[in-house]
Design an enzyme around this catalytic site. Structure first.
Site, PDB file in Angstrom:
ATOM      1  N   CYS A 140       0.828  -1.226   0.000  1.00 47.67           N
ATOM      2  CA  CYS A 140       0.000   0.000   0.000  1.00 47.67           C
ATOM      3  C   CYS A 140       0.853   1.262   0.000  1.00 47.67           C
ATOM      4  CB  CYS A 140      -0.930   0.016   1.195  1.00 47.67           C
ATOM      5  SG  CYS A 140      -2.044  -1.383   1.207  1.00 47.67           S
ATOM      6  N   HIS A 290      -3.735   7.056   1.265  1.00 47.18           N
ATOM      7  CA  HIS A 290      -3.952   5.758   0.629  1.00 47.18           C
ATOM      8  C   HIS A 290      -5.357   5.304   0.995  1.00 47.18           C
ATOM      9  CE1 HIS A 290      -4.064   1.558  -0.099  1.00 47.18           C
ATOM     10  NE2 HIS A 290      -3.983   1.247   1.172  1.00 47.18           N
ATOM     11  N   ASN A 320      -9.910  -0.706  -2.149  1.00 48.17           N
ATOM     12  CA  ASN A 320      -8.488  -0.465  -1.859  1.00 48.17           C
ATOM     13  C   ASN A 320      -7.667  -1.095  -2.992  1.00 48.17           C
ATOM     14  OD1 ASN A 320      -5.849  -0.768  -0.914  1.00 48.17           O
ATOM     15  ND2 ASN A 320      -6.450  -1.268   1.178  1.00 48.17           N
TER      16      ASN A 320
HETATM   17  O1  UT7 Z   1      -4.493  -1.281   2.823  1.00 45.36           O
HETATM   18  C1  UT7 Z   1      -3.749  -1.142   3.981  1.00 45.36           C
HETATM   19  C2  UT7 Z   1      -4.006  -2.048   5.050  1.00 45.36           C
HETATM   20  N1  UT7 Z   1      -5.357  -2.448   5.283  1.00 45.36           N
HETATM   21  C3  UT7 Z   1      -6.134  -1.785   6.122  1.00 45.36           C
HETATM   22  O2  UT7 Z   1      -5.838  -0.684   6.531  1.00 45.36           O
HETATM   23  C4  UT7 Z   1      -7.396  -2.454   6.623  1.00 45.36           C
HETATM   24  C5  UT7 Z   1      -7.564  -2.253   8.092  1.00 45.36           C
HETATM   25  N2  UT7 Z   1      -8.663  -2.986   8.659  1.00 45.36           N
HETATM   26  C6  UT7 Z   1      -9.955  -2.804   8.358  1.00 45.36           C
HETATM   27  O3  UT7 Z   1     -10.256  -2.004   7.486  1.00 45.36           O
HETATM   28  C7  UT7 Z   1     -11.021  -3.541   9.124  1.00 45.36           C
HETATM   29  O4  UT7 Z   1     -10.417  -4.233  10.189  1.00 45.36           O
HETATM   30  C8  UT7 Z   1     -11.825  -4.534   8.247  1.00 45.36           C
HETATM   31  C9  UT7 Z   1     -12.741  -3.752   7.318  1.00 45.36           C
HETATM   32  C10 UT7 Z   1     -10.908  -5.411   7.456  1.00 45.36           C
HETATM   33  C11 UT7 Z   1     -12.727  -5.410   9.128  1.00 45.36           C
HETATM   34  O5  UT7 Z   1     -13.559  -4.620   9.908  1.00 45.36           O
HETATM   35  P1  UT7 Z   1     -13.691  -4.915  11.464  1.00 45.36           P
HETATM   36  O6  UT7 Z   1     -14.653  -3.930  11.979  1.00 45.36           O
HETATM   37  O7  UT7 Z   1     -12.302  -4.904  12.036  1.00 45.36           O
HETATM   38  O8  UT7 Z   1     -14.366  -6.348  11.484  1.00 45.36           O
HETATM   39  P2  UT7 Z   1     -13.843  -7.698  12.168  1.00 45.36           P
HETATM   40  O9  UT7 Z   1     -12.736  -8.262  11.385  1.00 45.36           O
HETATM   41  O10 UT7 Z   1     -13.641  -7.447  13.621  1.00 45.36           O
HETATM   42  O11 UT7 Z   1     -15.099  -8.628  11.994  1.00 45.36           O
HETATM   43  C12 UT7 Z   1     -16.345  -8.348  12.644  1.00 45.36           C
HETATM   44  C13 UT7 Z   1     -17.345  -9.402  12.228  1.00 45.36           C
HETATM   45  C14 UT7 Z   1     -16.834 -10.830  12.350  1.00 45.36           C
HETATM   46  O12 UT7 Z   1     -17.917 -11.649  12.790  1.00 45.36           O
HETATM   47  P3  UT7 Z   1     -18.040 -12.097  14.320  1.00 45.36           P
HETATM   48  O13 UT7 Z   1     -16.777 -12.869  14.612  1.00 45.36           O
HETATM   49  O14 UT7 Z   1     -18.147 -10.826  15.104  1.00 45.36           O
HETATM   50  O15 UT7 Z   1     -19.283 -12.904  14.337  1.00 45.36           O
HETATM   51  C15 UT7 Z   1     -16.477 -11.195  10.948  1.00 45.36           C
HETATM   52  O16 UT7 Z   1     -16.550 -12.575  10.693  1.00 45.36           O
HETATM   53  O17 UT7 Z   1     -17.711  -9.221  10.847  1.00 45.36           O
HETATM   54  C16 UT7 Z   1     -17.540 -10.477  10.158  1.00 45.36           C
HETATM   55  N3  UT7 Z   1     -17.153 -10.190   8.783  1.00 45.36           N
HETATM   56  C17 UT7 Z   1     -18.036  -9.967   7.815  1.00 45.36           C
HETATM   57  N4  UT7 Z   1     -19.382  -9.927   7.790  1.00 45.36           N
HETATM   58  C18 UT7 Z   1     -19.977  -9.637   6.633  1.00 45.36           C
HETATM   59  C19 UT7 Z   1     -15.885 -10.093   8.290  1.00 45.36           C
HETATM   60  N5  UT7 Z   1     -15.965  -9.797   6.983  1.00 45.36           N
HETATM   61  C20 UT7 Z   1     -17.269  -9.699   6.667  1.00 45.36           C
HETATM   62  C21 UT7 Z   1     -17.959  -9.409   5.472  1.00 45.36           C
HETATM   63  N6  UT7 Z   1     -19.305  -9.391   5.503  1.00 45.36           N
HETATM   64  N7  UT7 Z   1     -17.320  -9.136   4.316  1.00 45.36           N
END
Ligand code: UT7
Length: 363
Positions: A140, A290, A320
């Site tokens: 990135c 980014h 992204n």
């Molecule tokens: O490009 C440079 C580097 N990348 C970044 O900067 C990305 C940084 N991170 C993020 O943007 C966020 O952490 C994400 C968007 C990737 C994830 O969001 P989050 O709020 O951190 O969600 P999470 O990983 O804590 O997941 C929450 C819940 C989980 O379910 P449970 O365990 O709470 O039941 C996941 O399984 O959301 C679930 N989940 C989804 N649900 C629907 C994960 N992906 C999805 C999805 N659709 N696509």
């Protein structure tokens, strides 16, 4: 005293005239262009492939749609081909031809081959002379790192016109099953390019400050592990395929962890660039982060106290696109007149590595 000063300064100028000349050289953006494939993939489209929905993706990331190359395994539509399309637009805008380019810096995490890098392919596709082509592997932050390399070559007087490209095709290598949904909904395909050129104009235009950082202890927090010397090579895939698991083959991201580091590093790096140039946040005309996650950009905006019209976001349309995200956003901001001549602009990135950094410039 005056005679001594006159004698010494002339002596230095006589002995090292190139140093004085180069001290004046700065890098300016002479042309820019981007390319995204036509195929729009909406959140609803993804919900047909995996258990996800528009509400979750919009709320957590701000993304509404992204672009994917039409056929995931199309060997004609490669990263270098995307880069060529963006580069041709940048050349046209700069009023230059491929023959005017002295050097290529190509940032990507999704090259056409494992090796060689895509820079040489772009050199060939554009019909450049046998100029050097350097590949940058900083994910990135790739475009920011690539700009820094080009800027250093220009300031040293080595090259005059450098093509700096960030291009990615993610759609061929994402896990579109439920297991991969935390990553695959985020990434998209695209390419952006700028021509960085030398100028000796004495106005303030050009790159003013750069910083680059890394913290390799977090390498596996966001990585594709397979295809390297640690987890295996094609040989392993052929001889013990059962040992090659999905989490080695697809990008793996500890989302929460990456998020927390990103919201700290973005403002740090932006402030470092402003301080180095003797500027303040209120001097900034446009901040182009980014496009990692709209929530990250909003968090940084709030922390820096920047108004809405001074932060550019287009992740809603493209997701992204890692190394391509900053140049695509820069191109759109320029095309929309949101970045104008004389504006103070900062490009800041954070990503896998971890790597982060900024390029501050006057357009
Ligand atoms: O490009 C440079 C580097 N990348 C970044 O900067 C990305 C940084 N991170 C993020 O943007 C966020 O952490 C994400 C968007 C990737 C994830 O969001 P989050 O709020 O951190 O969600 P999470 O990983 O804590 O997941 C929450 C819940 C989980 O379910 P449970 O365990 O709470 O039941 C996941 O399984 O959301 C679930 N989940 C989804 N649900 C629907 C994960 N992906 C999805 C999805 N659709 N696509």
């Amino acid at each position: 005293a005056f005679c001594l000063y006159y004698y010494v300064s002339n002596k230095i100028l006589f002995l090292y005239p190139q140093n004085f000349k180069n001290f004046m050289i700065k890098s300016v953006i002479k042309g820019y262009g981007y390319y995204v494939p036509e195929n729009v993939v909406t959140n609803d489209d993804l919900s047909k492939l995996m258990t996800t929905n528009d509400e979750w993706i919009t709320e957590r990331t701000g993304i509404k749609e992204r672009r994917h190359r039409k056929n995931r395994n199309d060997s004609e539509e490669t990263t270098a081909v995307f880069a060529k399309r963006a580069s041709e637009k940048a050349l046209e805008k700069a009023g230059l031809t491929a023959k005017d380019i002295d050097f290529i810096v190509f940032a990507t995490l999704s090259p056409d081959y494992y090796f060689p890098g895509s820079g040489v392919l772009l050199q060939d596709l554009l019909g450049c002379d046998t100029i050097g082509a350097l590949d940058v592997r900083n994910q990135c932050s790739g475009f920011v790192y690539a700009m820094s390399v080009a800027d250093a070559f220009i300031k040293s007087g080595t090259y005059k016109n450098i093509l700096v490209v960030g291009a990615e095709i993610h759609s061929f290598g994402l896990d579109f099953s439920d297991e991969g949904r935390g990553v695959s909904v985020i990434f998209g395909d695209g390419a952006g390019a700028v021509i960085l050129s030398a100028t000796e104009d004495e106005n303030e235009e050009g790159i003013l400050a750069i910083n680059l950082h890394s913290e390799g202890k977090y390498a596996e927090e966001l990585a594709v592990k397979f295809g390297g010397t640690k987890y295996g090579w094609s040989d392993r895939l052929l001889t013990e395929p059962e040992a090659v698991t999905k989490d080695m083959l697809y990008p793996l991201m500890n989302g929460n962890f990456v998020f927390k580091h990103a919201v700290t590093r973005f403002p740090e790096s932006l402030m470092e660039a402003l301080n180095k140039a003797g500027k303040k946040p209120e001097d900034l005309d446009m901040f182009i982060p980014h496009q990692a996650n709209l929530r990250i950009s909003q968090f940084v905006q709030q922390k820096m106290g920047l108004p809405d019209d001074k932060v550019y976001n287009n992740i809603q349309k493209y997701g992204n696109t890692t190394a391509a995200s900053i140049p695509i956003a820069l191109c759109e901001a320029l095309d929309e007149g949101k970045v104008k001549k004389g504006d103070l602009v900062c490009l800041t990135a954070f990503g896998s590595g971890f790597t982060w950094g900024s390029v501050l410039f006057k357009y």
